[in-house]
Design an enzyme around this catalytic site. Structure first.
Site, PDB file in Angstrom:
ATOM      1  CE1 TYR A 115      -3.644   2.709   1.016  1.00  0.00           C
ATOM      2  CE2 TYR A 115      -1.812   3.446   2.243  1.00  0.00           C
ATOM      3  CZ  TYR A 115      -3.063   3.680   1.642  1.00  0.00           C
ATOM      4  OH  TYR A 115      -3.769   4.839   1.750  1.00  0.00           O
ATOM      5  CD1 TRP A 117      -0.311   7.755  -0.861  1.00  0.00           C
ATOM      6  CD2 TRP A 117      -0.593   9.331  -2.328  1.00  0.00           C
ATOM      7  NE1 TRP A 117      -1.751   8.417  -0.630  1.00  0.00           N
ATOM      8  CE2 TRP A 117      -1.792   9.550  -1.667  1.00  0.00           C
ATOM      9  CE3 TRP A 117      -0.353  10.301  -3.458  1.00  0.00           C
ATOM     10  CZ2 TRP A 117      -2.679  10.404  -1.591  1.00  0.00           C
ATOM     11  CZ3 TRP A 117      -1.559  11.435  -3.374  1.00  0.00           C
ATOM     12  CH2 TRP A 117      -2.894  11.196  -2.642  1.00  0.00           C
TER      13      TRP A 117
END
Length: 782
Positions: A115, A117
Site C-alpha cells: 500500500y 502512493w
C-alpha cells in the site's frame, strides 16, 4: 550546452509538476510549473533528499537472515547490521525464498498489499509492478480499500450507490457551482489547503485556494466544524465550531432533531428520493430507544450549546447549504456513521441535487475534487489478474499476522486470515500508515522473510530482511497522469541513478527471468517502449471520447499535454438528474433511492453498524471515563511539510520540525499548567506507547486536543524493543489498532486519548536520519 551549465527537465510528482534543474549531473533545484497558481513547496526537499546519507546505496540483507536463513532472529529486525550483496546474489536469494514459500505454503502465504502512493508515474508505479510480477508468479494475498477512505469507500455504495472513487474522479459538485450558488458552506473537518497540495498520480495546477477565494468573494459563509482553526484558511473568515472530536454524528443528530422539532425538514424530498426515513426518525425522536436526540442531548455529547445547535439548523434551512465532510471524519471509531448521517441530514434539508446545495466529501482532501476539468482515464501499467482470491481489509495487517486462521467480518463477508510467511513490499511504509506500532512491531516478527524496495533507509527498510534500492522519480523516464486531472506529463529522467539503485521494473524483470517468464513480464519492451505503448493505448481511448491528442514523439518533446476543456464540467451538480426524476434516473442502490435505512446493511447483523446512522460512543473520546487518566484527544492529521512520510528526511520537512521533532499543537490553557512553552520537547503517552514531539503553543487548536501530524519516520530510543520511547514524533505509537466497524474495518486512528508532559532532562537523539550499519566485503557478502 556547455558542461556544467544548468538544464531543466520536466517531471511530475504527487504534489505537482516541476522543472528539475540539473547541473554537472546533479539535481540542484525543483522549479514549480509556471502555470501552477499555488505550487507546493515539497519539491524543495528533493535535491538534498536524493543524495542524503540515508539513500540506500546497494542491495543489502539482514545479517542473521543471510547467515542462518529465513526466519532467523526476527526480533533483531531494526537492530542488527545489514550485509551488502551484489544484485545477482540479491535476485538469487529472493528467487529462492519466493520458491521456498510457494512450495511449502502456497502463494496465499505471500502478502503484497504494498500500500502507498509511491511514484506519480504510471509505468514506474511500484504497486502495479509488484502486483504484475506476483500475479504471473501465481498470486498473493492482497489488501482492499485505503487507509485514507476505507470506511467511506465501503458504506457509501450502500447509501447512494456511488463509489467513493467516483466522487474523486468527476461526480462531485463543481467548484464554480459552489462559488455561484452556495450561501452556507458547513465543513465538518474543514477544507485544509495543506491536504489540497497533493493528489495521487500528480496534477498540473493547485486550484483549491483559488476556488475558496471565489466562494468568499461571492458571499459564501463558511463554518469550520473541527478542532483545528486553520483547517479552513483565514481569508475565508470562517466561523469556528468546536465539538469534542469524534462527536460530529451526535451534532448532526441534534441538528436533524431540531429540523423535525420545528417542522423544517423537507418531507416531500424524503418521500420522493429516500427510503427508510421513518425507521431513522423513530431512532431520532427516541421512539425506538427512549432517548430523543434533541439539541440538549447533543449538547451533552458535543459540548456545543443547545441554542447554537438549533440556530445552526435554522440557518441551514434558510440558505442554500452545502454540507461537506473531510476524509478525517471517517478515520475514527464507527467512522461510517458521520458520512451516513451527513447524507441523511442533507436529505432532510431537501437540497440534494440543487446547485450549491446537498453534500460533498473530501473537498480539500486532495487537489482534484470539484475541479471543473476534462477527466480521462489515465494510462495504466497492466497488472493482470491475481489467481489468489484471499484478501484482508487494508488496516488489518497486524491482526492477520498475529491470528492466522482467525476470522473477521467485512461488508457482509466472513474472511479467514491466511498464514503469512513472507511480506513483499514495494511502495509505501506501514511504519507510517499503520496504527499501534508497538503491536505491529510484535506482529512483524511472525513472517520468515520481509522484503522491501525503497530508495531510502526508512523505518520499513530497517525492519526488513532483504532491502533492494530503487530509483526515485528524477532517475527514470515515466508518464504522469491521473483520471482526476487534465494534464499528462512526460517525466524525463533528470539524473543518473544514485549508487546501485534500479527501477522496480528492472528488478522484477530479472526476478521474472530467474523463474523463466521474463518475456511474459516485459512483453519484449524496455522502459521507453512501454511508455510509448501506454501513451498510444491511452491516446486511442481518448479518441473514442472525441479527444484528439498528439503523437507520442510530439508529446515527449513538448513535456506535457493538457486536455481540452469539457464544457459541461463547470456546471456539474451531484445527483441533479436523480433529483429531477428519481424514477427515471434511479440510484444504483437496491431501492434506487438514497438509503437512509439500508435493509442490506441491517441484514449483516452488525451491532457496531446497524441499518441507519446512529451515535455510538468511540473506543476513546473526551466524554469517556478514560479521559480522567488521558485527558487529551490526539488528532493525527496529514502533515503540511510533506506527503505522508515521503521525504521526511528532506530539507523542507526538516525545516518544519520543532527541536528536531514533529510539531505538536497545544492550547495555551493546556500548556500553562504543565509548564510547557513553545519549542519544548514534550512526551505524549498512553497505555499503548509514548513519543516525543516539539511543542507549538497556539489557540489555533481546541482545548483538550493535541494535533500531531503523521509521517515522522518511526525512531525508537531502544531499537527492536517493543514499547520503546519513539523519539521523532510518530503518532502511531499511540493510536489504537481497531477497525471502524465490522462493516468496513477501516482505521480508527482519530479515536485516541493521550497525556502530555514537558520532558525532564535531555532528549534522546534522533537517529533515523543516519543509515544503519551496512557491512561490506564479509564472508557472506557478494
Amino acid at each position: 550546452m556547455p558542461e556544467g551549465s544548468p538544464n531543466l527537465v520536466r517531471t511530475s510528482t504527487h504534489w505537482g509538476i516541476y522543472e528539475a534543474e540539473v547541473s554537472a549531473g546533479r539535481l540542484v533545484a525543483m522549479r514549480p510549473y509556471a502555470d501552477d497558481p499555488d505550487p507546493a513547496p515539497f519539491g524543495n526537499s528533493m535535491p538534498d533528499a536524493v543524495v542524503h546519507p540515508v539513500r540506500i546505496a546497494e542491495p543489502a540483507v539482514r545479517k542473521s537472515w543471510l547467515e542462518e536463513g529465513p526466519g532467523a532472529h526476527p526480533e533483531r529486525r531494526g537492530v542488527e547490521p545489514f550485509v551488502a550483496v551484489s544484485w545477482d546474489k540479491a535476485i538469487s536469494l529472493l528467487g529462492q525464498e519466493l520458491e521456498r514459500v510457494r512450495k511449502a505454503h502456497g502463494n496465499e502465504a505471500i502478502f503484497a498489499g504494498s500500500y502507498g502512493w509511491a511514484s506519480a508515474g504510471r509505468f514506474h508505479h511500484a504497486q502495479s509492478q509488484i502486483h504484475r510480477f506476483l500475479n504471473m508468479f501465481g498470486g498473493y494475498t492482497a489488501s482492499r480499500d485505503s487507509y485514507s477512505t476505507a470506511a467511506a469507500s465501503v458504506v457509501m455504495p450502500h447509501i447512494i450507490g456511488i463509489g467513493f472513487g467516483e466522487l474523486l474522479t468527476g461526480k462531485a459538485t463543481a467548484w464554480p457551482v459552489i462559488a455561484r450558488h452556495t450561501e452556507l458552506f458547513v465543513a465538518f473537518g474543514g477544507v485544509p489547503l495543506k491536504n489540497a497540495q497533493v493528489s495521487a498520480g500528480g496534477f498540473g495546477r493547485h486550484t483549491t485556494r483559488h476556488w475558496l477565494e471565489q466562494c468568499k468573494a461571492g458571499g459564501t459563509t463558511f463554518i469550520n466544524v473541527g478542532p483545528v482553526r486553520d483547517d479552513l484558511p483565514d481569508f475565508v473568515g470562517a466561523e469556528w465550531l468546536q465539538p469534542r472530536p469524534n462527536t460530529d454524528t451526535a451534532l448532526m443528530l441534534g441538528l436533524a432533531h431540531s429540523l423535525v422539532e420545528e417542522g423544517l425538514h423537507d418531507r416531500t424530498f424524503l418521500e420522493r428520493c429516500t427510503t427508510g426515513y421513518d425507521r431513522f426518525e423513530d431512532y431520532l425522536l427516541g421512539r425506538s430507544d427512549g432517548q430523543a436526540k434533541d439539541a440538549e442531548w447533543a449538547a451533552t455529547v458535543t459540548g456545543i450549546a443547545a441554542a447554537d445547535i438549533r440556530t445552526l439548523a435554522r440557518r441551514m434551512v434558510a440558505k442554500r447549504t452545502l454540507l461537506t465532510a473531510s476524509w478525517s471524519l471517517q478515520r475514527g471509531d464507527h467512522g461510517e456513521q458521520p458520512y451516513w448521517m451527513l447524507i441523511t441530514l442533507a436529505a432532510m434539508l431537501g437540497q440534494i441535487g440543487l446547485p450549491g446545495g446537498g453534500f460533498g466529501f473530501g473537498y480539500g482532501a486532495v487537489n482534484s475534487i470539484g475541479n471543473p476539468i476534462r477527466r480521462l482515464n489515465g494510462a495504466r501499467f497492466p497488472q493482470g489478474e491475481n489467481p489468489v482470491k484471499t484478501f484482508i481489509p487494508v488496516a488489518r495487517i497486524t491482526d492477520m499476522l498475529t491470528n492466522p486462521g482467525g476470522q473477521v467480518d467485512y461488508n457482509g463477508q466472513r474472511l479467514t486470515y491466511p498464514d503469512i510467511h513472507m511480506v513483499y513490499w514495494a511502495g509505501g511504509n506501514p511504519f507510517h500508515h499503520h496504527q499501534d506500532l508497538n503491536r505491529m512491531l510484535a506482529a512483524w516478527r511472525k513472517p520468515a522473510t520481509i522484503v522491501v524496495h525503497d530508495p531510502y533507509w526508512t523505518s520499513m527498510a530497517r525492519h526488513s530482511d532483504i532491502v533492494l534500492p530503487v530509483t526515485t522519480t528524477v532517475e527514470r523516464n515515466d508518464i504522469g497522469s491521473s483520471p482526476s486531472d487534465d494534464h499528462m506529463v512526460a517525466m524525463h529522467k533528470a539524473i543518473d541513478p544514485v549508487g546501485q539503485a534500479r527501477s522496480d521494473f528492472d528488478i522484477f524483470s530479472d526476478l521474472a527471468g530467474h523463474f523463466g517468464f521474463r518475456d511474459r513480464f516485459t512483453e519484449g519492451r524496455g522502459e521507453m517502449d512501454w511508455l510509448r505503448h501506454l501513451y498510444d493505448t491511452f491516446r486511442q481511448g481518448a479518441a473514442q471520447q472525441k479527444v484528439e491528442l498528439p503523437g507520442f514523439d510530439q508529446f515527449w518533446e513538448a513535456g506535457h499535454v493538457r486536455y481540452p476543456e469539457d464544457p459541461t464540467a463547470a456546471g456539474l451538480v451531484l445527483m441533479d438528474s436523480f433529483r429531477a426524476a428519481p424514477e427515471a434516473n434511479p440510484l444504483p442502490t437496491p431501492s434506487g433511492r438514497i438509503e437512509i435505512f439500508s435493509e442490506r446493511v441491517a441484514g449483516f447483523g452488525y451491532d457496531d453498524c446497524p441499518g441507519h446512522p446512529v451515535w455510538l460512543e468511540p473506543i476513546e473520546w473526551l466524554g469517556d471515563a478514560k479521559a480522567a487518566k488521558f485527558p487529551f484527544h490526539m488528532t493525527s492529521n496529514q502533515p503540511r511539510s510533506r506527503l505522508h512520510s515521503q521525504l521526511d528526511h528532506g530539507s523542507h520537512s526538516r525545516s518544519q520540525k520543532v527541536a528536531g521533532r514533529e510539531a505538536v499543537l497545544i492550547h495555551p490553557d493546556d500548556a500553562a499548567p504543565r509548564g510547557i512553552q513553545d519549542g519544548d520537547v514534550v512526551r505524549l503517552f498512553n497505555d499503548r506507547g509514548a513519543c516525543l514531539a516539539g511543542a507549538v503553543v497556539t489557540d489555533g487548536v481546541q482545548r483538550h486536543v493535541l494535533q500531531l501530524s503523521t509521517g515522522a519516520w518511526y525512531d525508537a530510543a531502544e531499537p527492536g524493543k517493543i514499547g520503546s520511547l519513539e523519539v521523532q514524533g510518530n503518532p502511531n505509537v499511540l493510536t489504537p489498532d481497531k477497525g471502524t466497524s465490522r462493516l468496513a474495518q477501516g482505521p480508527a486512528a482519530h479515536s485516541c486519548l493521550v497525556e502530555v508532559e514537558r520532558l525532564a532532562g535531555e532528549a534522546p537523539p534522533v537517529r533515523v536520519m543516519t543509515p544503519p550499519q551496512v557491512v561490506r566485503g564479509g564472508s557472506s557478502g557478494p
